[in-house]
Motif scaffolding. Structure first.
Motif, PDB file in Angstrom:
ATOM      1  N   VAL A  65     -42.200 -26.817 -14.091  1.00 52.22           N
ATOM      2  CA  VAL A  65     -42.724 -26.719 -12.731  1.00 52.22           C
ATOM      3  C   VAL A  65     -41.623 -26.161 -11.826  1.00 52.22           C
ATOM      4  N   LEU A  66     -41.947 -25.075 -11.119  1.00 52.69           N
ATOM      5  CA  LEU A  66     -40.987 -24.417 -10.243  1.00 52.69           C
ATOM      6  C   LEU A  66     -41.203 -24.744  -8.770  1.00 52.69           C
ATOM      7  N   GLU A  67     -42.466 -24.854  -8.368  1.00 47.91           N
ATOM      8  CA  GLU A  67     -42.769 -25.061  -6.947  1.00 47.91           C
ATOM      9  C   GLU A  67     -44.068 -25.827  -6.801  1.00 47.91           C
ATOM     10  N   ILE A  68     -44.070 -26.744  -5.853  1.00 47.12           N
ATOM     11  CA  ILE A  68     -45.283 -27.483  -5.509  1.00 47.12           C
ATOM     12  C   ILE A  68     -45.340 -27.653  -3.999  1.00 47.12           C
ATOM     13  N   GLU A  69     -46.424 -27.196  -3.425  1.00 44.32           N
ATOM     14  CA  GLU A  69     -46.776 -27.499  -2.043  1.00 44.32           C
ATOM     15  C   GLU A  69     -48.195 -28.025  -2.127  1.00 44.32           C
ATOM     16  N   PRO A  70     -48.380 -29.343  -2.081  1.00 44.87           N
ATOM     17  CA  PRO A  70     -49.697 -29.937  -2.323  1.00 44.87           C
ATOM     18  C   PRO A  70     -50.837 -29.217  -1.602  1.00 44.87           C
ATOM     19  N   ARG A  71     -51.876 -28.925  -2.393  1.00 44.31           N
ATOM     20  CA  ARG A  71     -53.095 -28.264  -1.937  1.00 44.31           C
ATOM     21  C   ARG A  71     -52.859 -26.837  -1.448  1.00 44.31           C
ATOM     22  N   GLN A  72     -51.665 -26.271  -1.778  1.00 47.92           N
ATOM     23  CA  GLN A  72     -51.375 -24.903  -1.346  1.00 47.92           C
ATOM     24  C   GLN A  72     -50.812 -24.026  -2.465  1.00 47.92           C
ATOM     25  N   ILE A  73     -49.717 -24.476  -3.100  1.00 51.87           N
ATOM     26  CA  ILE A  73     -49.039 -23.646  -4.107  1.00 51.87           C
ATOM     27  C   ILE A  73     -48.589 -24.498  -5.284  1.00 51.87           C
ATOM     28  N   LEU A  74     -48.849 -23.975  -6.481  1.00 55.14           N
ATOM     29  CA  LEU A  74     -48.336 -24.560  -7.714  1.00 55.14           C
ATOM     30  C   LEU A  74     -47.808 -23.404  -8.550  1.00 55.14           C
ATOM     31  N   SER A  75     -46.561 -23.505  -8.987  1.00 55.08           N
ATOM     32  CA  SER A  75     -45.954 -22.442  -9.780  1.00 55.08           C
ATOM     33  C   SER A  75     -45.179 -23.049 -10.931  1.00 55.08           C
ATOM     34  N   TYR A  76     -45.352 -22.442 -12.134  1.00 58.92           N
ATOM     35  CA  TYR A  76     -44.581 -22.897 -13.284  1.00 58.92           C
ATOM     36  C   TYR A  76     -44.335 -21.759 -14.260  1.00 58.92           C
ATOM     37  N   THR A  77     -43.296 -21.948 -15.074  1.00 57.97           N
ATOM     38  CA  THR A  77     -43.020 -20.963 -16.117  1.00 57.97           C
ATOM     39  C   THR A  77     -44.097 -21.079 -17.183  1.00 57.97           C
ATOM     40  N   TRP A  78     -44.286 -19.988 -17.906  1.00 59.67           N
ATOM     41  CA  TRP A  78     -45.300 -19.893 -18.955  1.00 59.67           C
ATOM     42  C   TRP A  78     -44.630 -19.082 -20.062  1.00 59.67           C
ATOM     43  N   ASN A  79     -43.922 -19.782 -20.938  1.00 57.53           N
ATOM     44  CA  ASN A  79     -43.087 -19.109 -21.923  1.00 57.53           C
ATOM     45  C   ASN A  79     -43.601 -19.347 -23.338  1.00 57.53           C
ATOM     46  N   PHE A  80     -43.674 -18.263 -24.094  1.00 54.28           N
ATOM     47  CA  PHE A  80     -44.111 -18.332 -25.485  1.00 54.28           C
ATOM     48  C   PHE A  80     -43.043 -17.686 -26.342  1.00 54.28           C
ATOM     49  N   ILE A  92     -44.233 -16.270 -15.244  1.00 55.89           N
ATOM     50  CA  ILE A  92     -44.430 -17.305 -14.229  1.00 55.89           C
ATOM     51  C   ILE A  92     -45.878 -17.232 -13.764  1.00 55.89           C
ATOM     52  N   VAL A  93     -46.530 -18.385 -13.759  1.00 54.29           N
ATOM     53  CA  VAL A  93     -47.895 -18.495 -13.258  1.00 54.29           C
ATOM     54  C   VAL A  93     -47.831 -19.191 -11.897  1.00 54.29           C
ATOM     55  N   THR A  94     -48.474 -18.585 -10.918  1.00 54.31           N
ATOM     56  CA  THR A  94     -48.514 -19.160  -9.573  1.00 54.31           C
ATOM     57  C   THR A  94     -49.963 -19.231  -9.099  1.00 54.31           C
ATOM     58  N   PHE A  95     -50.356 -20.421  -8.679  1.00 50.39           N
ATOM     59  CA  PHE A  95     -51.665 -20.631  -8.079  1.00 50.39           C
ATOM     60  C   PHE A  95     -51.458 -20.817  -6.583  1.00 50.39           C
ATOM     61  N   THR A  96     -52.206 -20.066  -5.787  1.00 47.83           N
ATOM     62  CA  THR A  96     -52.161 -20.210  -4.338  1.00 47.83           C
ATOM     63  C   THR A  96     -53.573 -20.537  -3.861  1.00 47.83           C
ATOM     64  N   LEU A  97     -53.699 -21.608  -3.092  1.00 48.46           N
ATOM     65  CA  LEU A  97     -54.989 -22.049  -2.574  1.00 48.46           C
ATOM     66  C   LEU A  97     -55.055 -21.766  -1.082  1.00 48.46           C
ATOM     67  N   MET A  98     -56.122 -21.098  -0.653  1.00 51.44           N
ATOM     68  CA  MET A  98     -56.311 -20.773   0.756  1.00 51.44           C
ATOM     69  C   MET A  98     -57.695 -21.228   1.184  1.00 51.44           C
ATOM     70  N   PRO A  99     -57.778 -22.153   2.154  1.00 53.81           N
ATOM     71  CA  PRO A  99     -59.091 -22.601   2.622  1.00 53.81           C
ATOM     72  C   PRO A  99     -59.884 -21.436   3.218  1.00 53.81           C
ATOM     73  N   THR A 100     -61.187 -21.432   2.976  1.00 53.76           N
ATOM     74  CA  THR A 100     -62.087 -20.441   3.567  1.00 53.76           C
ATOM     75  C   THR A 100     -63.244 -21.202   4.203  1.00 53.76           C
ATOM     76  N   HIS A 101     -64.095 -20.478   4.911  1.00 52.24           N
ATOM     77  CA  HIS A 101     -65.239 -21.161   5.516  1.00 52.24           C
ATOM     78  C   HIS A 101     -66.251 -21.604   4.456  1.00 52.24           C
ATOM     79  N   LYS A 102     -66.174 -21.038   3.245  1.00 52.40           N
ATOM     80  CA  LYS A 102     -67.084 -21.419   2.155  1.00 52.40           C
ATOM     81  C   LYS A 102     -66.461 -22.404   1.172  1.00 52.40           C
ATOM     82  N   GLY A 103     -65.149 -22.608   1.232  1.00 57.40           N
ATOM     83  CA  GLY A 103     -64.472 -23.491   0.284  1.00 57.40           C
ATOM     84  C   GLY A 103     -62.996 -23.159   0.173  1.00 57.40           C
TER      85      GLY A 103
END
Length: 143
Positions: A65-80, A92-103
């Protein structure tokens, strides 16, 4: 195909889910839910935590795990690591969550594919579409 530098390629997938960021965050960070849509794992949402993702195909991904900002950003290495160096992947896999009017708009980015890793790059492009489809099913089942 996205180019992140002269040396590496990046897979980016964006998908809007009709669910609040809190619900997506649970599915991205709770090991029993990660198992349902991604892979078996020993994930813990703590920066610096080392964990494995274990695929049905028998492969193991070494992650940290490289970065965590709850409900906003999750980043971690993905090594094979493979016995054939050409198949080794350091990404590196990074998930970014952005609220919208639909979800929530979820942006997934996997960076670090070398130009000679076209098969892994194409596999990731296809694979993430399937993983996010499974994520949608998991979210539908959550209260």
């Amino acid at each position: 195909m996205n180019v992140t530098s002269a040396q590496t390629l990046c897979v980016t997938v964006e998908r809007e889910f009709p669910h609040p960021p809190e619900k997506l965050w649970r599915a991205l960070t709770q090991p029993h839910l990660i198992k349902e849509w991604l892979m078996n794992n020993d994930f813990a949402p703590n920066v610096g935590h080392r964990f494995n993702l274990r695929g049905d195909w028998g492969g193991v991904l070494d992650c940290e795990v490289l970065e965590i900002e709850p409900r906003q950003i999750l980043s971690y290495t993905w090594n094979f690591t493979h016995e054939d160096e050409a198949y080794n992947l350091r990404s590196i896999v990074t998930f970014t969550l952005m609220p919208t009017h639909k979800g929530t708009l979820l942006r997934m980015e996997q960076s670090g594919f070398r130009p000679n890793q076209k098969q892994a790059f194409q596999g990731a492009r296809h694979g993430w579409q399937g993983f996010l489809g499974k994520l949608e099913q998991v979210l539908e089942g959550l209260a």
